[in-house]
Design a protein around this motif. Sequence first.
Motif, PDB file in Angstrom:
ATOM      1  N   GLY A 111      -9.747   3.917   8.922  1.00 21.32           N
ATOM      2  CA  GLY A 111      -9.809   2.542   8.443  1.00 21.32           C
ATOM      3  C   GLY A 111     -11.244   2.038   8.469  1.00 21.32           C
ATOM      4  N   HIS A 112     -11.418   0.849   7.923  1.00 24.93           N
ATOM      5  CA  HIS A 112     -12.774   0.310   7.783  1.00 24.93           C
ATOM      6  C   HIS A 112     -13.471   0.155   9.119  1.00 24.93           C
ATOM      7  N   LEU A 113     -12.709  -0.088  10.204  1.00 24.03           N
ATOM      8  CA  LEU A 113     -13.327  -0.182  11.534  1.00 24.03           C
ATOM      9  C   LEU A 113     -14.093   1.095  11.883  1.00 24.03           C
TER      10      LEU A 113
ATOM     11  N   VAL B 171      -7.144  16.211   1.331  1.00 21.39           N
ATOM     12  CA  VAL B 171      -7.092  15.982  -0.111  1.00 21.39           C
ATOM     13  C   VAL B 171      -5.698  15.485  -0.500  1.00 21.39           C
ATOM     14  N   ASN B 172      -5.652  14.389  -1.254  1.00 19.36           N
ATOM     15  CA  ASN B 172      -4.375  13.829  -1.708  1.00 19.36           C
ATOM     16  C   ASN B 172      -3.856  14.610  -2.909  1.00 19.36           C
ATOM     17  N   LEU B 173      -2.569  14.718  -2.972  1.00 17.45           N
ATOM     18  CA  LEU B 173      -1.948  15.479  -4.036  1.00 17.45           C
ATOM     19  C   LEU B 173      -0.848  14.675  -4.680  1.00 17.45           C
TER      20      LEU B 173
ATOM     21  N   LEU C 156       1.911  14.012   5.901  1.00 12.76           N
ATOM     22  CA  LEU C 156       2.829  13.138   5.158  1.00 12.76           C
ATOM     23  C   LEU C 156       2.191  11.754   5.109  1.00 12.76           C
ATOM     24  N   ASP C 157       1.765  11.346   3.905  1.00 13.06           N
ATOM     25  CA  ASP C 157       0.959  10.139   3.703  1.00 13.06           C
ATOM     26  C   ASP C 157       1.840   8.895   3.544  1.00 13.06           C
ATOM     27  N   ASP C 158       1.309   7.737   3.867  1.00 14.27           N
ATOM     28  CA  ASP C 158       1.976   6.448   3.607  1.00 14.27           C
ATOM     29  C   ASP C 158       3.371   6.371   4.210  1.00 14.27           C
TER      30      ASP C 158
ATOM     31  N   LEU D 247     -10.666   9.863  -4.622  1.00 18.30           N
ATOM     32  CA  LEU D 247     -11.193  10.026  -5.971  1.00 18.30           C
ATOM     33  C   LEU D 247     -11.598   8.690  -6.600  1.00 18.30           C
ATOM     34  N   ARG D 248     -12.717   8.670  -7.263  1.00 14.48           N
ATOM     35  CA  ARG D 248     -13.175   7.505  -8.028  1.00 14.48           C
ATOM     36  C   ARG D 248     -13.576   7.934  -9.430  1.00 14.48           C
ATOM     37  N   TRP D 249     -13.480   6.981 -10.352  1.00 14.51           N
ATOM     38  CA  TRP D 249     -13.853   7.224 -11.744  1.00 14.51           C
ATOM     39  C   TRP D 249     -14.917   6.209 -12.133  1.00 14.51           C
TER      40      TRP D 249
ATOM     41  N   TYR E   9     -15.667   9.793   0.717  1.00 14.85           N
ATOM     42  CA  TYR E   9     -15.060  10.393   1.890  1.00 14.85           C
ATOM     43  C   TYR E   9     -14.934   9.366   3.002  1.00 14.85           C
ATOM     44  N   GLN E  10     -13.741   9.296   3.584  1.00 15.14           N
ATOM     45  CA  GLN E  10     -13.520   8.341   4.678  1.00 15.14           C
ATOM     46  C   GLN E  10     -13.247   9.089   5.969  1.00 15.14           C
ATOM     47  N   PRO E  11     -13.954   8.714   7.055  1.00 11.87           N
ATOM     48  CA  PRO E  11     -13.805   9.443   8.317  1.00 11.87           C
ATOM     49  C   PRO E  11     -12.401   9.381   8.909  1.00 11.87           C
TER      50      PRO E  11
ATOM     51  N   VAL F 187      -6.969   0.881   9.830  1.00  6.80           N
ATOM     52  CA  VAL F 187      -7.371   0.220  11.077  1.00  6.80           C
ATOM     53  C   VAL F 187      -8.650  -0.582  10.815  1.00  6.80           C
ATOM     54  N   GLU F 188      -8.564  -1.875  10.982  1.00  9.49           N
ATOM     55  CA  GLU F 188      -9.695  -2.750  10.632  1.00  9.49           C
ATOM     56  C   GLU F 188     -10.285  -3.481  11.826  1.00  9.49           C
ATOM     57  N   THR F 189      -9.515  -3.640  12.912  1.00 11.47           N
ATOM     58  CA  THR F 189     -10.036  -4.421  14.033  1.00 11.47           C
ATOM     59  C   THR F 189     -10.007  -3.610  15.323  1.00 11.47           C
TER      60      THR F 189
HETATM   61  P1  C2E Z   1      -4.167   6.819   0.494  1.00 11.98           P
HETATM   62  O1  C2E Z   1      -4.172   8.305   0.410  1.00 11.98           O
HETATM   63  O2  C2E Z   1      -3.171   6.199   1.390  1.00 11.98           O
HETATM   64  O3  C2E Z   1      -5.654   6.442   0.902  1.00 11.98           O
HETATM   65  C1  C2E Z   1      -5.987   5.357   1.735  1.00 11.98           C
HETATM   66  C2  C2E Z   1      -6.383   4.140   0.915  1.00 11.98           C
HETATM   67  O4  C2E Z   1      -6.600   3.050   1.802  1.00 11.98           O
HETATM   68  C3  C2E Z   1      -7.698   4.329   0.159  1.00 11.98           C
HETATM   69  O5  C2E Z   1      -7.613   3.535  -1.022  1.00 11.98           O
HETATM   70  C4  C2E Z   1      -8.711   3.714   1.131  1.00 11.98           C
HETATM   71  O6  C2E Z   1      -9.895   3.295   0.495  1.00 11.98           O
HETATM   72  C5  C2E Z   1      -7.915   2.550   1.657  1.00 11.98           C
HETATM   73  N1  C2E Z   1      -8.372   2.122   2.988  1.00 11.98           N
HETATM   74  C6  C2E Z   1      -8.926   2.872   3.951  1.00 11.98           C
HETATM   75  N2  C2E Z   1      -9.185   2.144   5.052  1.00 11.98           N
HETATM   76  C7  C2E Z   1      -8.779   0.887   4.792  1.00 11.98           C
HETATM   77  C8  C2E Z   1      -8.790  -0.345   5.558  1.00 11.98           C
HETATM   78  O7  C2E Z   1      -9.216  -0.412   6.711  1.00 11.98           O
HETATM   79  N3  C2E Z   1      -8.272  -1.442   4.944  1.00 11.98           N
HETATM   80  C9  C2E Z   1      -7.785  -1.401   3.672  1.00 11.98           C
HETATM   81  N4  C2E Z   1      -7.307  -2.533   3.151  1.00 11.98           N
HETATM   82  N5  C2E Z   1      -7.767  -0.262   2.925  1.00 11.98           N
HETATM   83  C10 C2E Z   1      -8.259   0.867   3.481  1.00 11.98           C
HETATM   84  P2  C2E Z   1      -8.105   4.112  -2.427  1.00 11.98           P
HETATM   85  O8  C2E Z   1      -9.321   4.943  -2.248  1.00 11.98           O
HETATM   86  O9  C2E Z   1      -8.135   2.972  -3.383  1.00 11.98           O
HETATM   87  O10 C2E Z   1      -6.934   5.105  -2.833  1.00 11.98           O
HETATM   88  C11 C2E Z   1      -5.642   4.626  -3.098  1.00 11.98           C
HETATM   89  C12 C2E Z   1      -4.666   5.754  -3.241  1.00 11.98           C
HETATM   90  O11 C2E Z   1      -4.947   6.568  -4.385  1.00 11.98           O
HETATM   91  C13 C2E Z   1      -4.684   6.722  -2.065  1.00 11.98           C
HETATM   92  O12 C2E Z   1      -3.970   6.190  -0.983  1.00 11.98           O
HETATM   93  C14 C2E Z   1      -4.015   7.935  -2.697  1.00 11.98           C
HETATM   94  O13 C2E Z   1      -2.611   7.790  -2.691  1.00 11.98           O
HETATM   95  C15 C2E Z   1      -4.502   7.867  -4.131  1.00 11.98           C
HETATM   96  N6  C2E Z   1      -5.606   8.840  -4.308  1.00 11.98           N
HETATM   97  C16 C2E Z   1      -6.914   8.710  -3.996  1.00 11.98           C
HETATM   98  N7  C2E Z   1      -7.608   9.836  -4.308  1.00 11.98           N
HETATM   99  C17 C2E Z   1      -6.701  10.706  -4.832  1.00 11.98           C
HETATM  100  C18 C2E Z   1      -6.774  12.056  -5.353  1.00 11.98           C
HETATM  101  O14 C2E Z   1      -7.818  12.721  -5.361  1.00 11.98           O
HETATM  102  N8  C2E Z   1      -5.600  12.598  -5.821  1.00 11.98           N
HETATM  103  C19 C2E Z   1      -4.416  11.923  -5.804  1.00 11.98           C
HETATM  104  N9  C2E Z   1      -3.336  12.553  -6.280  1.00 11.98           N
HETATM  105  N10 C2E Z   1      -4.309  10.668  -5.295  1.00 11.98           N
HETATM  106  C20 C2E Z   1      -5.426  10.063  -4.820  1.00 11.98           C
END
Ligand code: C2E
Length: 280
Positions: free
Chosen positions: A253-255, A112-114, A174-176, A61-63, A44-46, A234-236
Amino acid sequence: AAKNDGRGRARMFNRSMMIMLEQRETLRRSLRVALKERQFFIEYQPLVELSEGIVGFEALLRWRHPYAGVVPPSVFIPMAEADGLMGDIGAWVLEQACREASTWPSHFIVAVNLSPAEFLRRSFTDRVSGILDAAEFPAERLEIEITETVLLERTTKNLDILHTLEVLGVRIALDDFGTRYSSLSYLQSFPFDTIKIDRHFIKDVETNPKSQTIVRFVIGLAHGLGMRITAEGVETAGQATWLRREKCDRLQGHLLGAPMSSEAIGDFLRQGSFATGWIS
Ligand code: C2E
Ligand code: MG
Ligand code: MG
Ligand code: MG
């Protein structure tokens, strides 16, 4: 194995490509049993509102593969989608996220991402309301994140699904935003609560005037449409300060905090390390 590259030259698969493909095939096969073997977990990320502090967490999600270690979603989610596994995995994520979020302070949301495969599944909205009921989790505390890819096809159907979610009380993000087939017509027709601007634009927002123009534009666009805006990646402190000045609503973000296990959330909240007062 040799393939013709179309210009009359044979392209040889080299050894490392072969190994990579074999590994992917092995991973793919073990993905079929991962759900049953309880190898999935959620970090979980804040999500931090600049005016209020932390408002919730995004479920990522992680595996945990028995031999390969923790596999990132960018690797296994496309495989799961291709193999038709994402519907069941997605249902598990939603259930687990609601269950874990039930233990958080009661005003926190869980995002939750879909993936498209889940969204387009029949009776998807019935499933969502079923999961919310079973977990006794209020719909208002669930935010569903979709990308523009979800919206590419079956537009009236998509609109119906989003409206049904809206009626349930679920929020939609709306993500990304900005990385795929951004079309402003989505913003006119779909009831988004939040637009998340992709970290691609945040990376150099302190120094690149073009990124600044784009981020300013998207913030203005969201606000003009009555939507909230979240900056991803957001990192800085400099980025955070710039985003605050431009009236961005939420930061992630990591910050502000990296993705963490469900067990780590309690300590994280007690530390109060998410306070935003120091962002000038
Ligand atoms: P997302 O939904 O855009 O999630 C944000 C991603 O950016 C996450 O990568 C997170 O760890 C990463 N992130 C957060 N803060 C920072 C930062 O400051 N710097 C950088 N470089 N990265 C940061 P993660 O966890 O590897 O997930 C990648 C993508 O996988 C997610 O992008 C999402 O599209 C997908 N995903 C993750 N969990 C699920 C899920 O339960 N279901 C579905 N359908 N997709 C998922
Ligand atoms: Mg997301
Ligand atoms: Mg995102
Ligand atoms: Mg992103």
